[in-house]
Design an enzyme around this catalytic site. Structure first.
Site, mmCIF file in Angstrom:
data_model
loop_
_atom_site.group_PDB
_atom_site.id
_atom_site.type_symbol
_atom_site.label_atom_id
_atom_site.label_comp_id
_atom_site.label_asym_id
_atom_site.label_seq_id
_atom_site.Cartn_x
_atom_site.Cartn_y
_atom_site.Cartn_z
ATOM 1 N N GLY B 61 0.797 -1.220 0.000
ATOM 2 C CA GLY B 61 0.000 0.000 0.000
ATOM 3 C C GLY B 61 0.822 1.259 0.000
ATOM 4 C CB SER B 62 0.237 4.509 1.664
ATOM 5 O OG SER B 62 0.863 5.771 1.618
ATOM 6 C CB SER B 63 4.856 5.514 -1.300
ATOM 7 O OG SER B 63 4.157 6.745 -1.381
#
Lengths: 384, 136
Positions: B61-63
């Site tokens: 998921g999110s960086s």
């Protein structure tokens, strides 16, 4: 991963703590991805800009880090927490903290782009160039549509790449490793942007690899490529897709039942109190499509359109902003749907959006219910 | 018993293992103020990573999840070491590098060891060795 003598010196602090930290990050990422060495990059795009995402610890880290660093390559950054020209509903403390983050980034020489679609707002380097992009939809889009070479970087690994001008030579930066070992085969007609988003999200969750083939799907407009890229990037390992007419490797079917169960995972409401367009932020082609579908009508619920400021300025100059504002829609620049402090439980129970990525973040980060519908059905149902 | 592992971020730490087969999206599934998994559909929901050795497949998921790991470290709620059992991913590697959290990837030996029981682990990343100190 082998470092040159100079890189070793920089890792050991020859140019200060920030550059040393940056090389420590690159060394760890190099080990993690089995890189052989670092290579020069030509563009970096950094995430971790919104105060809502990186918080106080992140803000303080950047304040310290940016004191003795400077970007070595052209560097753009992700959206922040709000629209700089429209701060009336934002608490002053949030504004102060957000501006502190912006000032840190500006002090090292990044462009004040505040966009998750740098590929639409800027001229990126030519195909075949090494880049380092942290925003997941941008990394997937750049690898798949522009022939650029990037791994799906983290906020910190892209920051490290920006200030060193280097990134590990591994995974999707190596041509041979970009060949997919799996192919997704949709078994129904993909007739709107939402089905591209659902296909992407399904692929990201199902396939444990960095690249995937997609068989028999045409991309008729950039909005479909963006929806697919954002869906793919939301979860999982995938950083790239390749459209093909032949199925290579393991075949995975994406039928109506897969699309439905993917939608059911993210869809938690029948209707929304606020309409959200723009994750990824909308570009000119999408604004034109939306203007066409909404001509002469008015939204029956508040509608927010998220886009980059550069895109907004271009749209303004050709009358698109005025056309869309006549429908009651409101533009939001500099920020995006994901983790925005603008849409919370205080002002809505549920939202409606055509974005799979937007739905994921509204549901899981902002804790709101989401109605996930394609753009055409939204403009049909929520306009008079 | 010892297991060989691949060093990603060097260091040495000892702690009780918190083990999951499910990946973690640090940004959306973790409360950095407490170190707890806040995502209801995760099998570790409600459990805290604070002071533990996190054994999990990988981050997804999110960086920005890399900053969540750093935020946990700043709030003293971070794991003392992290073991990736599927993939040493970029989010976890960069987050651990900046937070000085030893991180390893298990390259072999995992199949012989049941991580389901309650374990105390010593992670010597620098030498590439995990020692199972206690099997409660």
């Amino acid at each position: 991963m082998d470092l040159t003598r100079r890189e070793e010196q920089l890792l050991n602090g020859a140019e200060g703590d920030a550059i040393s930290s940056a090389y420590r990050i690159l060394a760890a990422v190099g080990e993690a991805t089995n890189a052989s060495k670092l290579v020069p990059i030509e563009w970096a795009h950094i995430s971790g800009v919104n105060y809502n995402t990186i918080g106080e610890a992140g803000r303080r880290f950047l304040e310290e880090f940016c004191r003795d660093a400077r970007v070595r390559v052209k560097t753009t950054i992700n959206p922040m927490g709000f629209d700089r020209d429209n701060t009336s509903s934002i608490p002053q403390d949030f504004i102060n903290k957000q501006m502190s983050i912006i000032n840190s980034y500006k002090s090292i020489g990044v462009k004040d782009s505040f966009t998750c679609t740098p590929y639409e707002a800027y001229h990126l380097p030519k195909a075949g160039s090494f880049v380092s992009l942290a925003e997941t939809n941008a990394a997937v889009f750049a690898n798949s549509m522009l022939g650029l070479l990037t791994n799906k970087e983290s906020a910190l690994s892209a920051l490290a790449a920006a200030v060193t001008g280097k990134a590990p030579l591994s995974e999707l930066r190596i041509n041979q490793l970009r060949t997919p070992k799996h192919t997704i085969i949709p078994s129904f007609e993909m007739d709107n942007e939402l089905s591209y988003g659902l296909l992407g999200y399904f692929a990201g969750k199902e396939i444990k690899a960095s690249s995937v083939g997609i068989n028999g799907v045409k991309i008729r407009g950039i909005h479909e490529a963006k929806a697919l890229s954002a869906g793919i990037g939301t979860m999982g390992d995938l950083g790239m897709f390749i459209l093909s007419s032949k199925s290579k490797g393991e075949a995975i079917s994406f039928g109506k039942s897969e699309a439905k169960s993917t939608r059911d995972e993210l869809n938690s409401a029948e209707r929304g109190d606020i309409i959200l367009f723009g994750s990824p932020q909308l570009g000119l082609p999408e604004l034109k499509l939306l203007a066409k579908d909404t001509e002469g009508k008015k939204f029956t619920k508040p509608c927010l359109i998220f886009c980059a400021r550069q895109i907004h300025n271009q749209a303004k100059s050709i009358g698109l902003v005025d056309r869309l504002e006549r429908t009651g829609a409101k533009f939001m620049c500099d920020c995006c749907i994901c983790l925005t402090p603008l849409v919370t439980k205080q002002n809505a129970d549920s939202v409606v959006t055509n974005s799979v990525k937007g739905a994921y973040y509204m549901k899981n980060a902002n804790k709101l219910n989401v109605a996930l519908q394609d753009s055409k059905s939204i403009t049909k149902e929520y306009m008079t | 018993m010892t297991i060989k592992c691949q060093k990603i971020v060097g260091g040495h730490a000892v702690g009780d293992a918190i083990v999951t087969r499910e990946p973690i999206n640090f940004l959306t599934m973790v409360d950095s103020a407490t170190g707890k998994i806040s995502y209801q559909n995760h099998e570790l929901f409600g459990r805290s990573m604070k002071g533990s050795v996190l054994v999990f497949p990988k981050a997804v998921g999110s960086s920005v999840g890399a900053y969540t790991i750093y935020s946990m470290k700043a709030a003293s709620t971070a794991p003392v070491a992290i073991v990736c059992t599927e993939q040493a991913d970029i989010i976890t590697a960069s987050g651990c590098a900046i937070s000085n959290i030893p991180m390893v990837k298990i390259t072999n030996g995992f199949a012989q060891v049941s991580f389901e029981s309650e374990l105390k682990l010593s992670i010597d990343s620098t030498n590439g060795v995990i020692v199972i100190m206690r099997n409660k």
